[in-house]
Design a protein around this motif. Structure first.
Motif, PDB file in Angstrom:
ATOM      1  N   LEU A 112       5.734  -1.395   1.613  1.00  0.00           N
ATOM      2  CA  LEU A 112       4.343  -1.423   1.168  1.00  0.00           C
ATOM      3  C   LEU A 112       4.089  -0.272   0.210  1.00  0.00           C
ATOM      4  CD1 LEU A 112       2.475  -1.981   4.581  1.00  0.00           C
ATOM      5  CD2 LEU A 112       3.023  -3.713   2.870  1.00  0.00           C
ATOM      6  N   CYS A 113       3.341  -0.528  -0.851  1.00  0.00           N
ATOM      7  CA  CYS A 113       2.899   0.529  -1.770  1.00  0.00           C
ATOM      8  C   CYS A 113       1.372   0.505  -1.826  1.00  0.00           C
ATOM      9  CB  CYS A 113       3.488   0.329  -3.165  1.00  0.00           C
ATOM     10  SG  CYS A 113       5.247   0.723  -3.285  1.00  0.00           S
ATOM     11  N   ARG A 114       0.751   1.649  -1.635  1.00  0.00           N
ATOM     12  CA  ARG A 114      -0.708   1.735  -1.630  1.00  0.00           C
ATOM     13  C   ARG A 114      -1.170   2.991  -2.362  1.00  0.00           C
ATOM     14  NH1 ARG A 114       0.052  -2.669  -0.201  1.00  0.00           N
ATOM     15  NH2 ARG A 114      -0.806  -3.824   1.582  1.00  0.00           N
ATOM     16  N   THR A 115      -2.351   2.890  -2.961  1.00  0.00           N
ATOM     17  CA  THR A 115      -3.026   4.046  -3.545  1.00  0.00           C
ATOM     18  C   THR A 115      -4.030   4.567  -2.532  1.00  0.00           C
ATOM     19  OG1 THR A 115      -2.782   3.217  -5.799  1.00  0.00           O
ATOM     20  CG2 THR A 115      -4.499   4.863  -5.412  1.00  0.00           C
ATOM     21  N   THR A 161      -9.257   8.019  -1.234  1.00  0.00           N
ATOM     22  CA  THR A 161     -10.473   8.260  -0.470  1.00  0.00           C
ATOM     23  C   THR A 161     -10.230   7.948   1.003  1.00  0.00           C
ATOM     24  OG1 THR A 161     -11.291   5.991  -0.679  1.00  0.00           O
ATOM     25  CG2 THR A 161     -11.851   7.525  -2.467  1.00  0.00           C
ATOM     26  N   SER A 162     -11.196   8.311   1.822  1.00  0.00           N
ATOM     27  CA  SER A 162     -11.109   7.991   3.246  1.00  0.00           C
ATOM     28  C   SER A 162     -11.111   6.485   3.458  1.00  0.00           C
ATOM     29  CB  SER A 162     -12.263   8.641   4.008  1.00  0.00           C
ATOM     30  OG  SER A 162     -13.516   8.163   3.522  1.00  0.00           O
ATOM     31  N   ARG A 163     -11.804   5.736   2.582  1.00  0.00           N
ATOM     32  CA  ARG A 163     -11.798   4.274   2.699  1.00  0.00           C
ATOM     33  C   ARG A 163     -10.401   3.711   2.462  1.00  0.00           C
ATOM     34  NH1 ARG A 163     -15.270  -0.137   2.916  1.00  0.00           N
ATOM     35  NH2 ARG A 163     -13.880  -1.936   3.216  1.00  0.00           N
ATOM     36  N   ASP A 164      -9.672   4.307   1.523  1.00  0.00           N
ATOM     37  CA  ASP A 164      -8.292   3.858   1.287  1.00  0.00           C
ATOM     38  C   ASP A 164      -7.427   4.069   2.527  1.00  0.00           C
ATOM     39  OD1 ASP A 164      -8.930   3.176  -1.340  1.00  0.00           O
ATOM     40  OD2 ASP A 164      -8.325   5.136  -2.120  1.00  0.00           O
ATOM     41  N   VAL A 165      -7.639   5.176   3.214  1.00  0.00           N
ATOM     42  CA  VAL A 165      -6.882   5.437   4.433  1.00  0.00           C
ATOM     43  C   VAL A 165      -7.251   4.421   5.511  1.00  0.00           C
ATOM     44  CG1 VAL A 165      -6.455   7.112   6.281  1.00  0.00           C
ATOM     45  CG2 VAL A 165      -6.665   7.894   3.907  1.00  0.00           C
ATOM     46  N   THR A 166      -8.533   4.109   5.608  1.00  0.00           N
ATOM     47  CA  THR A 166      -8.980   3.097   6.568  1.00  0.00           C
ATOM     48  C   THR A 166      -8.369   1.733   6.254  1.00  0.00           C
ATOM     49  OG1 THR A 166     -11.067   4.264   6.943  1.00  0.00           O
ATOM     50  CG2 THR A 166     -10.998   1.937   7.541  1.00  0.00           C
ATOM     51  N   VAL A 218       6.482   2.948   3.659  1.00  0.00           N
ATOM     52  CA  VAL A 218       5.219   2.965   2.929  1.00  0.00           C
ATOM     53  C   VAL A 218       5.328   3.932   1.756  1.00  0.00           C
ATOM     54  CG1 VAL A 218       2.730   3.272   3.111  1.00  0.00           C
ATOM     55  CG2 VAL A 218       4.033   2.549   5.112  1.00  0.00           C
ATOM     56  N   GLY A 219       5.025   3.426   0.552  1.00  0.00           N
ATOM     57  CA  GLY A 219       4.914   4.266  -0.631  1.00  0.00           C
ATOM     58  C   GLY A 219       3.451   4.551  -0.906  1.00  0.00           C
ATOM     59  N   LEU A 220       3.081   5.835  -0.952  1.00  0.00           N
ATOM     60  CA  LEU A 220       1.677   6.218  -1.087  1.00  0.00           C
ATOM     61  C   LEU A 220       1.490   7.120  -2.293  1.00  0.00           C
ATOM     62  CD1 LEU A 220       0.948   7.020   2.667  1.00  0.00           C
ATOM     63  CD2 LEU A 220       0.384   4.920   1.434  1.00  0.00           C
ATOM     64  N   ASN A 221       0.479   6.818  -3.085  1.00  0.00           N
ATOM     65  CA  ASN A 221       0.155   7.623  -4.253  1.00  0.00           C
ATOM     66  C   ASN A 221      -1.340   7.893  -4.278  1.00  0.00           C
ATOM     67  OD1 ASN A 221       2.582   7.830  -6.384  1.00  0.00           O
ATOM     68  ND2 ASN A 221       2.736   5.906  -5.246  1.00  0.00           N
ATOM     69  N   GLY A 222      -1.707   9.096  -4.719  1.00  0.00           N
ATOM     70  CA  GLY A 222      -3.121   9.399  -4.850  1.00  0.00           C
ATOM     71  C   GLY A 222      -3.415  10.862  -4.629  1.00  0.00           C
ATOM     72  N   SER A 223      -4.719  11.189  -4.630  1.00  0.00           N
ATOM     73  CA  SER A 223      -5.198  12.548  -4.393  1.00  0.00           C
ATOM     74  C   SER A 223      -6.160  12.511  -3.218  1.00  0.00           C
ATOM     75  CB  SER A 223      -5.915  13.093  -5.635  1.00  0.00           C
ATOM     76  OG  SER A 223      -5.035  13.154  -6.740  1.00  0.00           O
ATOM     77  N   LEU A 224      -5.920  13.355  -2.238  1.00  0.00           N
ATOM     78  CA  LEU A 224      -6.733  13.365  -1.030  1.00  0.00           C
ATOM     79  C   LEU A 224      -7.232  14.769  -0.726  1.00  0.00           C
ATOM     80  CD1 LEU A 224      -4.526  11.163   1.339  1.00  0.00           C
ATOM     81  CD2 LEU A 224      -6.677  10.483   0.262  1.00  0.00           C
ATOM     82  N   SER A 249       8.308   4.774   8.085  1.00  0.00           N
ATOM     83  CA  SER A 249       8.637   5.999   7.354  1.00  0.00           C
ATOM     84  C   SER A 249       8.018   5.939   5.969  1.00  0.00           C
ATOM     85  CB  SER A 249      10.159   6.170   7.240  1.00  0.00           C
ATOM     86  OG  SER A 249      10.726   5.076   6.533  1.00  0.00           O
ATOM     87  N   LEU A 250       7.929   7.097   5.345  1.00  0.00           N
ATOM     88  CA  LEU A 250       7.474   7.159   3.962  1.00  0.00           C
ATOM     89  C   LEU A 250       8.600   6.755   3.030  1.00  0.00           C
ATOM     90  CD1 LEU A 250       5.329  10.419   3.703  1.00  0.00           C
ATOM     91  CD2 LEU A 250       4.524   8.056   3.614  1.00  0.00           C
ATOM     92  N   TRP A 251       8.268   5.995   2.020  1.00  0.00           N
ATOM     93  CA  TRP A 251       9.194   5.590   0.961  1.00  0.00           C
ATOM     94  C   TRP A 251       9.168   6.719  -0.062  1.00  0.00           C
ATOM     95  CZ3 TRP A 251       8.530   0.214  -1.868  1.00  0.00           C
ATOM     96  CH2 TRP A 251       9.673  -0.010  -2.668  1.00  0.00           C
ATOM     97  N   ASP A 252      10.099   7.635   0.085  1.00  0.00           N
ATOM     98  CA  ASP A 252      10.042   8.899  -0.656  1.00  0.00           C
ATOM     99  C   ASP A 252       9.968   8.697  -2.164  1.00  0.00           C
ATOM    100  OD1 ASP A 252      10.097  10.356   1.679  1.00  0.00           O
ATOM    101  OD2 ASP A 252      12.267  10.624   1.662  1.00  0.00           O
ATOM    102  N   SER A 253      10.765   7.787  -2.708  1.00  0.00           N
ATOM    103  CA  SER A 253      10.800   7.611  -4.165  1.00  0.00           C
ATOM    104  C   SER A 253       9.517   6.997  -4.701  1.00  0.00           C
ATOM    105  CB  SER A 253      11.996   6.735  -4.558  1.00  0.00           C
ATOM    106  OG  SER A 253      11.846   5.417  -4.065  1.00  0.00           O
ATOM    107  N   GLN A 254       8.698   6.424  -3.815  1.00  0.00           N
ATOM    108  CA  GLN A 254       7.450   5.793  -4.242  1.00  0.00           C
ATOM    109  C   GLN A 254       6.223   6.528  -3.703  1.00  0.00           C
ATOM    110  OE1 GLN A 254       7.444   3.145  -6.381  1.00  0.00           O
ATOM    111  NE2 GLN A 254       9.676   3.374  -6.426  1.00  0.00           N
ATOM    112  N   THR A 255       6.405   7.767  -3.268  1.00  0.00           N
ATOM    113  CA  THR A 255       5.305   8.520  -2.671  1.00  0.00           C
ATOM    114  C   THR A 255       5.035   9.799  -3.462  1.00  0.00           C
ATOM    115  OG1 THR A 255       5.697   7.656  -0.452  1.00  0.00           O
ATOM    116  CG2 THR A 255       4.531   9.749  -0.608  1.00  0.00           C
TER     117      THR A 255
END
Length: 408
Positions: free
Chosen positions: A286-289, A292-297, A316-322, A345-351
């Motif tokens: 999974l890749c997600r941006t 915001t707190s809504r994105d985490v929800t 999980v690949g995660l990108n963004g500013s929190l 686990s985190l998908w390191d190359s996509q996080t």
């Protein structure tokens, strides 16, 4: 002619129910590959790995009921039956017991994981002693008679680095002589490779030439773990692995066994292929941006909606500013699902997540004096690009989690 030096003393009786299923002049078999029994996955926890290993054996045994249902005469395993040639005795014994339960002849082709080298599992004392009567190793390149008028053409691996096209070698010289022939091979096909000139690649042109001249009628391949049709003839397939071995961005369509029908009353040997799903595990990417707190929800909801969590592995690949607060909520979310899934686990190359304290984020902690000054210093450090910024952000996140626990 014996198959790989073993003569089967029996064949399953073809009942009227089977004839109704497949037609009196039809021949049906199961094509599978890449069982890789004994495989371990480093990302599985100590509790999940034994269940995953059991699932890989269970999917083998599950081919027995399918073979009985459709009236299959036999099963061909197109290479990589075992993960390697050096396995614990328990793995070999349990694997052979799963094959015994299939109850029709099972033809095993050595592949690149388990080649017929000096230390081959297939020549070990344990395998030889416990091999069920219905299990036959295709340990000789060339033609193996299944019954009069039906042959398997095998291309076993004898090392991990063959220097020729093993399938092409066994096709040479075969002619259309009225015999139905099933080729069983393993390895990459040249049309799928960037470097098509590698000597060991299977040359599709040679395969299609043998099909066109009627010398062979179906080519069962192993090596690709996703179900894949090769060329346009409809007679060349990778079955894919019957149980998933990698994430879905690498393996798009695993988890099947192919039911292959060959019409022996037709001079052209018309072929039909049907996929049956047998796998029970999933490896999901999974890749997600997350900004915001809504994105985490939303991420929390998406993970919660995934079913069969005890048989699902997620990266999980995660990108963004929190903010630090939202990052702490993200960490708590991931920690929760680490406990629920077979692995997460985190998908390191996509996080790539940037954590920056928001203005006023730590003003209402209800602390003063030296502690408040220390928090202010951490916030200032966290907003910098220095080497200590990550430590400061981690300390602030821990502080928030401790405050939340205290409030609870």
């Amino acid at each position: 002619m014996s198959a790989a030096g073993h003569t089967l003393a029996w064949r399953p009786e073809i009942t009227g129910t089977h004839d109704q299923t497949r037609g009196g002049d039809g021949m049906r078999f199961l094509h599978t590959a890449d069982w890789q029994l004994g495989m371990t996955r480093h990302f599985l926890n100590d509790e999940a790995q034994p269940r995953y290993s059991a699932a890989r054996r269970d999917v083998v045994a599950a081919m027995g009921p399918i073979a009985k249902e459709v009236g299959a005469e036999f099963v061909v395993v197109a290479g990589d039956v075992f993960e390697d040639n050096h396995l614990a005795p328990r793995v070999i014994s349990q694997s052979l017991e799963a094959m015994r339960r299939i109850e029709v002849p099972v033809y095993l082709l050595p592949g690149n994981h388990d080649p017929l080298d000096a230390g081959s599992v297939y020549t070990s004392a344990l395998f030889t002693e416990e091999r069920p009567d219905n299990v036959v190793v295709l340990d000789r390149a060339g033609v193996h008679e299944v019954r009069p008028g039906l042959e398997i053409v095998a291309a076993p691996w004898r090392s991990k680095a063959p220097t020729t096209d093993l399938v092409g070698d066994v096709l040479a010289g075969l002619t259309d002589d009225g015999v139905t022939r099933i080729v069983v091979g393993h390895g990459g096909v040249d049309v799928f490779q960037a470097d098509r000139d590698k000597p060991s690649f299977i040359r599709l042109a040679a395969v299609e030439d043998a099909l066109a001249r009627g010398a062979v009628h179906y080519v069962a391949l192993g090596d690709k773990h996703s179900r894949t049709k090769v060329g346009d003839s409809g007679r060349v397939w990778y079955s894919g692995a019957p149980e998933v071995t990698n994430y879905d961005h690498v393996e798009s369509d695993p988890g099947h066994v192919l039911v292959v029908d060959v019409d022996e009353s037709d001079p052209a040997r018309r072929v039909e292929v049907e996929a049956r799903r047998v796998g029970t595990w999933r490896f999901v990417s999974l890749c997600r941006t997350v900004d915001t707190s809504r994105d985490v929800t939303d991420l929390d909801l998406n993970l919660d909606l995934l079913t069969d969590k005890d048989r699902t592995v997620v990266q999980v690949g995660l990108n963004g500013s929190l903010t630090v607060t939202d990052k702490a909520a993200l960490d708590a979310c991931l920690d929760k699902y680490v406990r629920r899934f077979a692995a997460l686990s985190l998908w390191d190359s996509q996080t790539d997540i940037v954590v920056l304290p928001a203005d006023g984020e730590f003003d209402d902690l209800g602390i003063g004096g030296f502690a408040a000054a220390a928090v202010d210093e951490l916030v200032a450090t966290a907003k910098t690009d220095g080497e200590e910024s990550d430590d400061a952000r981690a300390a602030l996140a821990l502080l928030l989690r401790l405050v939340d626990r205290g409030a609870a």
